[in-house]
Design an enzyme around this catalytic site. Sequence first.
Site, PDB file in Angstrom:
ATOM      1  NE  ARG A  42      -3.719  -2.264   0.220  1.00 45.56           N
ATOM      2  CZ  ARG A  42      -3.311  -3.451  -0.266  1.00 45.56           C
ATOM      3  NH1 ARG A  42      -2.191  -3.580  -0.954  1.00 45.56           N
ATOM      4  NH2 ARG A  42      -4.055  -4.525  -0.089  1.00 45.56           N
TER       5      ARG A  42
ATOM      6  CB  SER B 160      -8.901  -2.325   4.474  1.00 47.63           C
ATOM      7  OG  SER B 160      -9.199  -3.679   4.276  1.00 47.63           O
TER       8      SER B 160
ATOM      9  CD  GLU C  27      -5.847   0.097   2.211  1.00 49.66           C
ATOM     10  OE1 GLU C  27      -5.411  -0.732   3.024  1.00 49.66           O
ATOM     11  OE2 GLU C  27      -6.465  -0.213   1.183  1.00 49.66           O
TER      12      GLU C  27
HETATM   13  C1  LIG Z   1     -15.694  -2.871  -1.108  1.00 48.52           C
HETATM   14  C2  LIG Z   1     -14.272  -2.379  -1.293  1.00 48.52           C
HETATM   15  C3  LIG Z   1     -13.233  -3.291  -1.345  1.00 48.52           C
HETATM   16  C4  LIG Z   1     -11.911  -2.850  -1.501  1.00 48.52           C
HETATM   17  N1  LIG Z   1     -10.918  -3.787  -1.559  1.00 48.52           N
HETATM   18  C5  LIG Z   1      -9.650  -3.386  -1.743  1.00 48.52           C
HETATM   19  C6  LIG Z   1      -8.584  -4.357  -1.806  1.00 48.52           C
HETATM   20  O1  LIG Z   1      -8.798  -5.557  -1.736  1.00 48.52           O
HETATM   21  N2  LIG Z   1      -7.325  -3.895  -1.981  1.00 48.52           N
HETATM   22  C7  LIG Z   1      -7.035  -2.565  -2.101  1.00 48.52           C
HETATM   23  O2  LIG Z   1      -5.866  -2.221  -2.273  1.00 48.52           O
HETATM   24  N3  LIG Z   1      -8.015  -1.642  -2.025  1.00 48.52           N
HETATM   25  C8  LIG Z   1      -9.300  -2.014  -1.852  1.00 48.52           C
HETATM   26  N4  LIG Z   1     -10.306  -1.070  -1.774  1.00 48.52           N
HETATM   27  C9  LIG Z   1      -9.959   0.360  -1.809  1.00 48.52           C
HETATM   28  C10 LIG Z   1      -9.992   1.028  -3.210  1.00 48.52           C
HETATM   29  O3  LIG Z   1     -10.871   0.364  -4.087  1.00 48.52           O
HETATM   30  C11 LIG Z   1      -8.607   1.117  -3.830  1.00 48.52           C
HETATM   31  O4  LIG Z   1      -7.716   1.841  -2.992  1.00 48.52           O
HETATM   32  C12 LIG Z   1      -8.657   1.811  -5.201  1.00 48.52           C
HETATM   33  O5  LIG Z   1      -7.391   1.721  -5.797  1.00 48.52           O
HETATM   34  C13 LIG Z   1      -9.087   3.271  -5.121  1.00 48.52           C
HETATM   35  O6  LIG Z   1      -9.391   3.715  -6.428  1.00 48.52           O
HETATM   36  P1  LIG Z   1     -10.388   4.919  -6.702  1.00 48.52           P
HETATM   37  O7  LIG Z   1     -10.386   5.185  -8.163  1.00 48.52           O
HETATM   38  O8  LIG Z   1     -11.709   4.652  -6.101  1.00 48.52           O
HETATM   39  O9  LIG Z   1      -9.660   6.089  -5.934  1.00 48.52           O
HETATM   40  P2  LIG Z   1     -10.337   7.316  -5.166  1.00 48.52           P
HETATM   41  O10 LIG Z   1     -10.952   6.824  -3.920  1.00 48.52           O
HETATM   42  O11 LIG Z   1     -11.183   8.122  -6.080  1.00 48.52           O
HETATM   43  O12 LIG Z   1      -9.031   8.149  -4.789  1.00 48.52           O
HETATM   44  C14 LIG Z   1      -8.089   7.631  -3.856  1.00 48.52           C
HETATM   45  C15 LIG Z   1      -6.862   8.548  -3.845  1.00 48.52           C
HETATM   46  O13 LIG Z   1      -6.199   8.487  -5.092  1.00 48.52           O
HETATM   47  C16 LIG Z   1      -6.126   9.786  -5.691  1.00 48.52           C
HETATM   48  N5  LIG Z   1      -6.291   9.587  -7.126  1.00 48.52           N
HETATM   49  C17 LIG Z   1      -7.403   9.235  -7.802  1.00 48.52           C
HETATM   50  N6  LIG Z   1      -7.126   9.089  -9.100  1.00 48.52           N
HETATM   51  C18 LIG Z   1      -5.806   9.362  -9.251  1.00 48.52           C
HETATM   52  C19 LIG Z   1      -4.917   9.390 -10.363  1.00 48.52           C
HETATM   53  N7  LIG Z   1      -5.334   9.111 -11.599  1.00 48.52           N
HETATM   54  N8  LIG Z   1      -3.617   9.716 -10.158  1.00 48.52           N
HETATM   55  C20 LIG Z   1      -3.174  10.002  -8.910  1.00 48.52           C
HETATM   56  N9  LIG Z   1      -3.960  10.017  -7.819  1.00 48.52           N
HETATM   57  C21 LIG Z   1      -5.264   9.676  -7.996  1.00 48.52           C
HETATM   58  C22 LIG Z   1      -7.259  10.574  -5.044  1.00 48.52           C
HETATM   59  O14 LIG Z   1      -7.008  11.946  -5.060  1.00 48.52           O
HETATM   60  C23 LIG Z   1      -7.217  10.014  -3.638  1.00 48.52           C
HETATM   61  O15 LIG Z   1      -6.184  10.625  -2.911  1.00 48.52           O
HETATM   62  C24 LIG Z   1     -11.628  -1.480  -1.614  1.00 48.52           C
HETATM   63  C25 LIG Z   1     -12.681  -0.562  -1.565  1.00 48.52           C
HETATM   64  C26 LIG Z   1     -13.993  -1.005  -1.402  1.00 48.52           C
HETATM   65  C27 LIG Z   1     -15.116  -0.009  -1.373  1.00 48.52           C
END
Ligand SMILES: Cc1cc2nc3c(=O)[nH]c(=O)nc-3n(C[C@H](O)[C@H](O)[C@H](O)COP(=O)(O)OP(=O)(O)OC[C@H]3O[C@@H](n4cnc5c(N)ncnc54)[C@H](O)[C@@H]3O)c2cc1C
Length: 322
Positions: free
Chosen positions: A181, A233, A304
């Site tokens: 992470r 998480s 996280e």
């Molecule tokens: C049900 C559920 C299960 C999950 N399981 C996992 C898992 O198993 N493993 C895991 O690692 N995560 C998990 N996650 C967390 C999440 O899905 C991941 O961290 C995912 O990568 C976030 O992507 P996002 O597009 O939703 O980011 P966002 O939530 O929209 O943004 C997260 C961060 O990234 C930044 N950001 C967004 N886009 C960009 C970009 N293009 N360049 C740079 N920065 C950017 C944002 O500003 C913010 O700071 C889970 C979430 C949920 C709801």
Amino acid sequence: MPKSINYMDVGLNHSLAIRGQVYDNHPLAPLTTWKIGGSAQVLAVPRDLDDLFEVFRQAQTYEWPLFFLGRGSNLLIADRGLPGITLHLAPTFKELKLEGDRLRVGAGVSLPRLAHYLAVQGVAGFEFLAGIPGTVGAAVRLNAGTGPGQEIGAHLRQVTLVTPRLQLVTLTAAELNLSYRHSRLLNFPHWLVVAAEFYLDETAPPEKIQARISELLRQRQAKSPVNSSNCGSVFKNPPGGRPAGWLIEQAGLKGLRYGDAQVSAHHANFIINLGNATAAQVKALIAHIQETVGKLFGVTLEREIVILPDDILAPALTPAIK
Ligand SMILES: Cc1cc2nc3c(=O)[nH]c(=O)nc-3n(C[C@H](O)[C@H](O)[C@H](O)COP(=O)(O)OP(=O)(O)OC[C@H]3O[C@@H](n4cnc5c(N)ncnc54)[C@H](O)[C@@H]3O)c2cc1C
């Protein structure tokens, strides 16, 4: 400590002028999986890379704060919303280009879409991404994954980024310092991933890959509160010790509620929104968990999830890059 932020709307004396979509005072809660948070003063959906540069350029010229939003699956957005511009990448940047053993993917592509696309192509090794509901861009930033060797960085060749100096930069996976992470991008909150390239080295029959995806999704559903609004998480697992969920459960915090924010009874590392949870309630619950686990086990639980705007030290773009 994060620099305090003036929550009053930033005086946008000029309108954001781009070819893509621009929405004033746009609700952000529906764009997050927690369904929490206020509105973006301006939500911008750039049409393409040139348009994206235009957002950066205007934000820099007028010193507007700039935030990035993918699928909002790792984000807690303040009840008062976000000042300045929120750049929404998920609707665009959807490129998927397969050439031999290389794949180029736009930052807005969702991880489940990527996993299913590769399954159809008979490319194995990406199945674990099917259950992570985020975008490729944000996943690279945090090296998202489901376990050792099952992290997006394991297959990453390079990423293309837009920097606040308005440069298009390519960094190799090695240059990103990826670990659990973590990537170097966490130190550069205004570096935006626009595309990523992956190595494809494993093949298998599509139906086998699809069956593996189905099995992984079934296992995940059994372990997590699937029918609730949550953000996955909340805390990272502390290095070398017990998982965060185990510590929270042993501390007797399962089911604890602050308003409509509740520590999941299903999986203690999840906080669920029972309906009308506020960001303030989730933050209070997070602080309570950290304090209790710290006192009982001497372990510091590191978040996280990202809290906006708090986690961005200097929201105005120009000072942030100096
Ligand atoms: C049900 C559920 C299960 C999950 N399981 C996992 C898992 O198993 N493993 C895991 O690692 N995560 C998990 N996650 C967390 C999440 O899905 C991941 O961290 C995912 O990568 C976030 O992507 P996002 O597009 O939703 O980011 P966002 O939530 O929209 O943004 C997260 C961060 O990234 C930044 N950001 C967004 N886009 C960009 C970009 N293009 N360049 C740079 N920065 C950017 C944002 O500003 C913010 O700071 C889970 C979430 C949920 C709801």
